[in-house]
Design an enzyme around this catalytic site. Structure first.
Site, short mmCIF file in Angstrom:
data_model
loop_
_atom_site.label_atom_id
_atom_site.label_comp_id
_atom_site.label_asym_id
_atom_site.label_seq_id
_atom_site.Cartn_x
_atom_site.Cartn_y
_atom_site.Cartn_z
N LYS A 181 5.01 -3.50 46.94
CA LYS A 181 5.97 -2.97 48.07
C LYS A 181 5.89 -3.40 49.37
O LYS A 181 6.50 -3.51 50.43
CB LYS A 181 6.24 -1.43 47.78
CG LYS A 181 6.76 -0.97 46.81
CD LYS A 181 8.33 -1.48 46.63
CE LYS A 181 8.94 -0.84 45.40
NZ LYS A 181 10.39 -1.65 45.34
N TYR A 199 1.98 -0.89 42.51
CA TYR A 199 3.07 -0.77 43.43
C TYR A 199 2.85 -0.77 44.62
O TYR A 199 3.84 -1.27 45.43
CB TYR A 199 3.41 0.85 42.85
CG TYR A 199 4.76 1.06 43.18
CD1 TYR A 199 5.82 0.60 42.31
CD2 TYR A 199 5.16 2.00 44.24
CE1 TYR A 199 7.30 0.93 42.80
CE2 TYR A 199 6.49 2.23 44.46
CZ TYR A 199 7.49 2.08 43.84
OH TYR A 199 8.73 2.14 44.22
#
Length: 248
Positions: A160, A156
């Site tokens: 991002k 993640y």
């Protein structure tokens, strides 16, 4: 109604931050295309009904943003219905949290494909009508995790962080055509996704937030509406933190 007649596509609009963004843009006058992942159709209908009941125009557009064919069909559907696309909010995202040594290949690839490649597919497809009109807004929902990192979220965080780099690069490419590209990096926001976090982890998060409370989806939505408006005409390539001071 300062976004009146603007057409906005919000990915992952069926719940959480995406839902709040779609509603806020509609209240500002935009006509909304609410994207949803196929298994979220019932929730997407609720969002569309809520927007329509407020007097705004809204359509549902189902697509898996990690699938190029789906994305191209989605953009074509938006253009066929509205005739233009002015604002793209890349919000769709998933988590597959696990310590790296235990992380499966599919956990890595599914998060990168949705959270980063999906931003690429949607932005590339949306740029064509924006370039033609010499105006547009692309707003990418990143995360403070992409800035600070977080144990158990290597996939993640990588996605991002990639969104933030993508935002800066694309902003340089299209600035001369009247298109701005910015990112919003939420901190600990109360959604179904963060609702799965343990009470102990929540307490730890709150200790690191100077404002002393978790954020609300509406806190993020307000910044997105600002970035979509003419008030943000001179802002591009930026990442705005909506985190209560978490990464101070």
């Amino acid at each position: 109604m300062f976004l009146e007649n603007q057409v906005a596509l919000v990915t992952g609009a069926s719940q959480g931050i995406g839902r709040a963004i779609a509603l806020a843009l509609a209240r500002a006058g935009a006509r909304i295309a609410a994207n949803y992942y196929p298994d979220q159709i019932d929730r997407a209908r609720q969002v569309v009904d809520e927007i329509k009941s407020s007097g705004s125009e809204c359509i549902m557009v189902g697509a898996d943003v990690s699938n190029k064919v789906d994305v191209e069909a989605m953009i074509a559907q938006v253009l066929e219905h509205f005739g233009s696309l002015d604002i793209l909010v890349n919000n769709a995202g998933i988590t597959r949290d696990q310590l790296l040594l235990r992380m499966r290949d599919e956990d890595w690839h599914s998060v990168l494909n949705t959270n980063l490649t999906g931003v690429f597919y949607c932005s590339r497809a949306a740029l064509k009508p924006m370039l033609k009109n010499r105006w547009g807004r692309i707003i990418n929902i990143a995360s403070v995790v992409g800035i600070t990192g977080n144990a158990g979220q290597a996939n993640y965080a990588a996605a991002k962080a990639g969104v933030i780099g993508f935002t800066k690069s694309l902003a340089r490419e299209v600035a001369s055509r009247g298109i701005t590209v910015n990112a919003v990096a939420p901190g600990y926001i109360e959604t179904e996704m963060t609702g799965k976090v343990s009470d102990r982890a929540k307490e730890q998060f709150l200790k690191n937030i100077p404002l002393g409370r978790p954020g609300r989806p509406e806190d993020v939505a307000g910044v997105v509406v600002f970035l979509a408006s003419h008030s943000a005409d001179y802002i591009t390539g930026q990442t705005i933190h909506v985190d209560g001071g978490m990464v101070l």
